[in-house]
Scaffold this motif. Structure first.
Motif, PDB file in Angstrom:
ATOM      1  N   UNK A  83       7.799  -7.810 -23.918  1.00 49.27           N
ATOM      2  CA  UNK A  83       7.810  -6.858 -22.805  1.00 49.27           C
ATOM      3  C   UNK A  83       6.426  -6.247 -22.610  1.00 49.27           C
ATOM      4  N   UNK A  84       6.027  -6.091 -21.366  1.00 51.08           N
ATOM      5  CA  UNK A  84       4.765  -5.403 -21.064  1.00 51.08           C
ATOM      6  C   UNK A  84       5.070  -3.921 -20.914  1.00 51.08           C
ATOM      7  N   UNK A  94       2.396  -2.748 -10.520  1.00 46.30           N
ATOM      8  CA  UNK A  94       3.289  -1.595 -10.428  1.00 46.30           C
ATOM      9  C   UNK A  94       4.750  -1.992 -10.262  1.00 46.30           C
ATOM     10  N   UNK A  95       5.006  -3.216  -9.775  1.00 43.49           N
ATOM     11  CA  UNK A  95       6.390  -3.666  -9.588  1.00 43.49           C
ATOM     12  C   UNK A  95       6.790  -4.488 -10.807  1.00 43.49           C
ATOM     13  N   UNK A  96       7.897  -4.110 -11.423  1.00 44.25           N
ATOM     14  CA  UNK A  96       8.336  -4.799 -12.637  1.00 44.25           C
ATOM     15  C   UNK A  96       9.525  -5.705 -12.356  1.00 44.25           C
ATOM     16  N   UNK A  97       9.436  -6.926 -12.880  1.00 45.36           N
ATOM     17  CA  UNK A  97      10.518  -7.888 -12.743  1.00 45.36           C
ATOM     18  C   UNK A  97      11.397  -7.845 -13.987  1.00 45.36           C
ATOM     19  N   UNK A  98      12.597  -8.415 -13.868  1.00 44.95           N
ATOM     20  CA  UNK A  98      13.472  -8.531 -15.034  1.00 44.95           C
ATOM     21  C   UNK A  98      12.742  -9.298 -16.133  1.00 44.95           C
ATOM     22  N   UNK A 128      19.778 -11.769 -21.124  1.00 46.17           N
ATOM     23  CA  UNK A 128      19.798 -10.307 -21.025  1.00 46.17           C
ATOM     24  C   UNK A 128      18.427  -9.815 -20.609  1.00 46.17           C
ATOM     25  N   UNK A 129      18.391  -8.911 -19.606  1.00 47.52           N
ATOM     26  CA  UNK A 129      17.127  -8.284 -19.240  1.00 47.52           C
ATOM     27  C   UNK A 129      16.829  -7.189 -20.256  1.00 47.52           C
ATOM     28  N   UNK A 130      15.639  -7.218 -20.821  1.00 50.04           N
ATOM     29  CA  UNK A 130      15.295  -6.284 -21.890  1.00 50.04           C
ATOM     30  C   UNK A 130      14.850  -4.921 -21.371  1.00 50.04           C
ATOM     31  N   UNK A 131      14.827  -4.748 -20.059  1.00 48.79           N
ATOM     32  CA  UNK A 131      14.566  -3.419 -19.491  1.00 48.79           C
ATOM     33  C   UNK A 131      15.853  -2.758 -19.021  1.00 48.79           C
ATOM     34  N   UNK A 148      13.232  -5.431 -11.182  1.00 47.48           N
ATOM     35  CA  UNK A 148      14.083  -4.685 -12.110  1.00 47.48           C
ATOM     36  C   UNK A 148      13.980  -3.191 -11.808  1.00 47.48           C
ATOM     37  N   UNK A 149      15.128  -2.514 -11.823  1.00 45.85           N
ATOM     38  CA  UNK A 149      15.147  -1.069 -11.554  1.00 45.85           C
ATOM     39  C   UNK A 149      15.397  -0.262 -12.831  1.00 45.85           C
ATOM     40  N   UNK A 150      15.390  -0.919 -14.006  1.00 43.96           N
ATOM     41  CA  UNK A 150      15.551  -0.282 -15.326  1.00 43.96           C
ATOM     42  C   UNK A 150      16.971   0.213 -15.608  1.00 43.96           C
ATOM     43  N   UNK A 151      17.937  -0.087 -14.736  1.00 44.31           N
ATOM     44  CA  UNK A 151      19.336   0.116 -15.054  1.00 44.31           C
ATOM     45  C   UNK A 151      19.764   1.577 -15.185  1.00 44.31           C
ATOM     46  N   UNK A 152      20.836   1.781 -15.979  1.00 47.94           N
ATOM     47  CA  UNK A 152      21.460   3.106 -16.132  1.00 47.94           C
ATOM     48  C   UNK A 152      20.492   4.136 -16.708  1.00 47.94           C
TER      49      UNK A 152
END
Length: 834
Positions: A83-84, A94-98, A128-131, A148-152
């Protein structure tokens, strides 16, 4: 079907739907190369190696930042796809992908799209997305929107694009402040051991008498390190068959015609050049290349080429293409490559001198970058890389990069210095002890009360030198400590984001803190998780000092919570968010504050994700804190030459309770027992057993405490009943959950609250009375309620504040409110939101 390179298994009917890339092409699919952060080897049940896809039966490595698990002999083939978690000046965006990771999911895991089971404990399956933690089948994840929106947990995660850390010379363990004592061996030793362990494993496979086992080296570097792979081939085998087996062992899927075998001789150890024993006659022989005098070891080499196609990757990620392919020949130089690539990227109008070609080696443990000279021949460079290692060639990329004057800025937190000095005095100490170069090192922040400074260093080598030197430096008999801290760009943090600053005491709770550290680094950005044994709370608060709004989670016992709240009080005036709310994950023995705030009696293995969701939904409440002034009027015992001076006044902070007499005496005995044998105090059950034991030893002791002290509440003298212990309580929980005040209504006193600005004073008559209180059969003797207390000690008496005991000399103890109330988080009773 089973794939011969990476052991991937598939039904024949499913072959057309296979979406998982083979390990041999995984490096070519990495978007942004980021090295992994490997801890020490360990045993991991029901986990699978990401490279060879086999079960981790022997000791293996895991990344401390992502979910990568890998065998010791496969670690060299893991590509740098971690993961970066921060920006480092390379491929920043600035935009993060899964960030997808395959497998090692629970067997109950379900796909987010088709709702069917996607996990397995038998094979490596599922993504599984690690973010954001989204789960999907390998066939389903390709249809997911890439962003990716970083989830819950998105409101709690510190966004990676808001964190900056220049870390070229620092290992990943240093960058994420992971204790080095976890690392049992050096990287080089790990590599050598890995080859040996892998060899043993494969030797057991080839027991067939019709086959033979050969050592295969992939280049000069492997020869020097004695790192080889073992292959099993028939005793009568053609040259092509051995080459194909050797390429498979090194996860290389190239055409076998482009490679050849060379025998390994003892001369290899004396020279970088290996003698090629495969003459033309032998190469053209279609029969066996292995006869009776078969060498034990071989080196696989790439045949020289007059021209080939290379990939050039743009160092900026917004050009609409991942890379461009370019044919180069023996006359192609770095400069000609740049000249041909720029038009393909739409930059043909720009000057060649504004660009450079950078060679990037994407190793699993480190990403190495090297700027190539403009006149260097590309084919010669490729030949040198392959001569060193054909495995490294598979992990090497070329990036075209714009020339820019990048400013290096490494922030180093240095603690353990003498307190209350001026910035100039701290600089002089650092000059004397560390010989810092003031032209590249400056003191950017000073924390005088804590004896700490933050150094801003504009040179990588100087930063690394200071960091390594601090570990062995002692000032005034106190060792210094250094922590690499990132810079948080507060202006980039989204408005609705309230990052969680996590402090974990790994020594609390029977060493459960170690597992929590690992889990929280996975679920959040590891730059927001701090280990308290590595510099204390101050590095974390400094890192978040410019964040406009954040919360704090403290994982530890009541003593750890008091430590963090004390540090927050001292540094509050330097924080933009001066009153962050604090949640507790109780790991200690008593955990009284955790009980009052509904976080439970102690951590017993709950899902860390659920804990973070509960923190996000917790209610904000206020809590009083109290200052205790200890002013000894009589000298301490054992003064030299008969000339004795009283101890200087001391100030301590109180959150839960303060005890005098029998309560503090039991705490002191427990404290001494733990100091004598600290290794035994690693479980909550054992700790409580020791408390019971020391209590039984005191059951027949009597001390007339009421004759040895005087109490004044809000300027009024209070007559004490016959008691052995006097306790001031701020919260309705004492001694691991007992209600010392009691629930009966009393017209003399107000109903206690943690934010009413009042302390309750309670007496106990002895150990038996304390046991009855803890059993719920009795309550304490209510004595007073007030906001200002003066206790006069007529003789030395045991005292404890929030579980920290000592013997207090005769004198005065003054208890008063400690400034503003602290914001705490109380676990909500409502059901968790979906």
């Amino acid at each position: 079907f089973i794939f011969t390179v990476c052991n991937f298994m598939s039904h024949e009917k499913c072959l057309k739907n296979v979406k998982i890339p083979c390990s041999c092409i995984a490096p070519s699919l990495v978007r942004v190369p980021v090295a992994h952060c490997f801890g020490p080897p360990g045993h991991y049940k029901r986990k699978f190696c990401t490279v060879c896809r086999k079960s981790l039966e022997s000791p293996a490595f895991r990344c401390e930042v992502c979910e990568l698990h890998v065998h010791t002999d496969c670690i060299l083939f893991a590509c740098s796809d971690c993961r970066q978690c921060h920006q480092d000046g390379h491929l920043d965006h600035d935009i993060y992908h899964h960030h997808w990771r395959e497998g090692n999911l629970s067997s109950s895991a379900r796909c987010e799209f088709c709702k069917k089971t996607c996990g397995s404990s038998e094979v490596l399956s599922g993504m599984r997305c690690e973010w954001c933690g989204i789960l999907a089948h390998a066939a389903c994840y390709v249809i997911v929107t890439p962003e990716c929106t970083f989830g819950r947990l998105r409101n709690m995660i510190l966004p990676p694009n808001c964190v900056q850390l220049f870390s070229r010379n620092f290992s990943k363990l240093h960058c994420f402040r992971i204790s080095e004592n976890m690392q049992t061996e050096s990287d080089e030793d790990d590599d050598v051991d890995g080859s040996t362990q892998g060899s043993t494993k494969e030797i057991q496979i080839s027991t067939d008498s019709s086959k033979q086992t050969l050592k295969i080296f992939d280049g000069n570097d492997a020869v020097k390190r004695n790192q080889f792979r073992l292959i099993s081939v028939p005793r009568i085998a053609k040259n092509e068959e051995v080459v194909e087996a050797a390429l498979r062992a090194y996860y290389i899927n190239d055409d076998q015609q482009e490679y050849e075998l060379q025998t390994f001789t003892q001369q290899v150890l004396l020279s970088d050049d290996v003698i090629n024993r495969n003459d033309a006659a032998e190469d053209s022989n279609l029969g066996s290349v292995f006869r009776e005098s078969v060498p034990e070891a071989w080196i696989i080499r790439a045949k020289p080429k007059d021209e080939e196609v290379i990939r050039i990757y743009p160092a900026w990620l917004k050009v609409g293409m991942a890379y461009v392919s370019l044919r180069v020949n023996k006359d192609s130089t770095v400069q000609t490559v740049i000249k041909e690539v720029l038009p393909l990227l739409g930059r043909q109008t720009e000057c060649l001198q504004n660009f450079k070609l950078v060679e990037v080696l994407m190793g699993s443990k480190q990403v190495q970058r090297m700027v190539l000279d403009n006149q260097e021949l590309i084919l010669n460079r490729l030949k040198d890389i392959r001569k060193t290692s054909i495995r490294q060639m598979n992990q090497t990329r070329f990036y075209i990069v714009e020339n820019s004057k990048s400013t290096v800025e490494v922030n180093l937190f240095v603690g353990g210095l003498p307190p209350q000095l001026s910035p100039e005095e701290y600089t002089n100490i650092l000059k004397e002890e560390l010989a810092i170069k003031t032209n590249v090192v400056s003191v950017s922040h000073v924390y005088q009360a804590q004896g700490a400074v933050v150094l801003q260093i504009s040179c990588f080598s100087e930063a690394e030198r200071i960091y390594m030197l601090v570990k062995d430096t002692v000032v005034n008999d106190k060792p210094l400590n250094a922590v690499v801290i990132p810079a948080v760009m507060a202006s980039k943090i989204p408005r609705n984001c309230c990052p969680l600053l996590v402090f974990v005491n790994p020594k609390s709770g029977g060493l459960k803190g170690r597992d929590l550290l690992y889990s929280f680094r996975k679920l959040l950005n590891p730059h927001q998780v701090f280990e308290l044994t590595n510099g204390g709370p101050l590095p974390g608060f400094h890192t978040f000092s410019k964040v406009p709004s954040f919360r704090v989670l403290v994982c530890g016992g009541d003593g750890t919570v008091g430590w963090v709240l004390g540090a927050l009080e001292e540094i509050r005036h330097k924080l933009v968010c001066s009153e962050p709310s604090v949640a507790i994950l109780p790991l200690g023995t008593g955990n009284d504050l955790g009980r009052v705030l509904r976080w439970g009696a102690g951590y017993s293995g709950e899902d860390p994700y659920s804990i973070l969701v509960s923190v996000d939904e917790a209610d904000d409440v206020l809590m009083d804190r109290w200052t205790i002034l200890l002013d000894a009027e009589e000298p301490a015992e054992g003064a030299e030459n008969g000339i004795a001076e009283p101890e200087p006044p001391k100030i301590v902070q109180m959150n839960n309770y303060c005890g005098l007499g029998i309560d503090a005496e039991l705490s002191l005995d427990f404290h001494h027992a733990r100091e004598e044998e600290p290794g035994k105090f690693n479980s909550r059950f054992h700790n409580k057993g020791v408390y019971v034991k020391v209590g039984l030893q005191k059951i027949s002791h009597t001390r007339n405490l009421h004759k040895d002290i005087k109490l004044q509440v809000d300027q009024h003298e209070v007559e004490l009943p016959s008691i052995e212990g006097l306790i001031f309580i701020n919260i309705p929980s004492w001694g691991s959950g007992a209600d010392l005040w009691g629930s009966e209504s009393d017209n003399r006193f107000e109903k206690p609250r943690i934010d009413d600005g009042l302390l309750e004073v309670v007496g106990v008559t002895g150990v038996v009375h304390m046991g009855q209180v803890q059993g719920g059969f009795r309550s304490g003797i209510r004595i007073a309620q007030g906001s200002y207390f003066r206790v006069t000690l007529l003789k030395p008496i045991p005292v404890q504040v929030d579980g920290e005991p000592w013997i207090q000399a005769p004198g005065q103890i003054i208890i008063s409110a400690a400034g503003p109330k602290v914001h705490m988080l109380k676990k909500s009773k409502q059901k968790q939101k979906k």
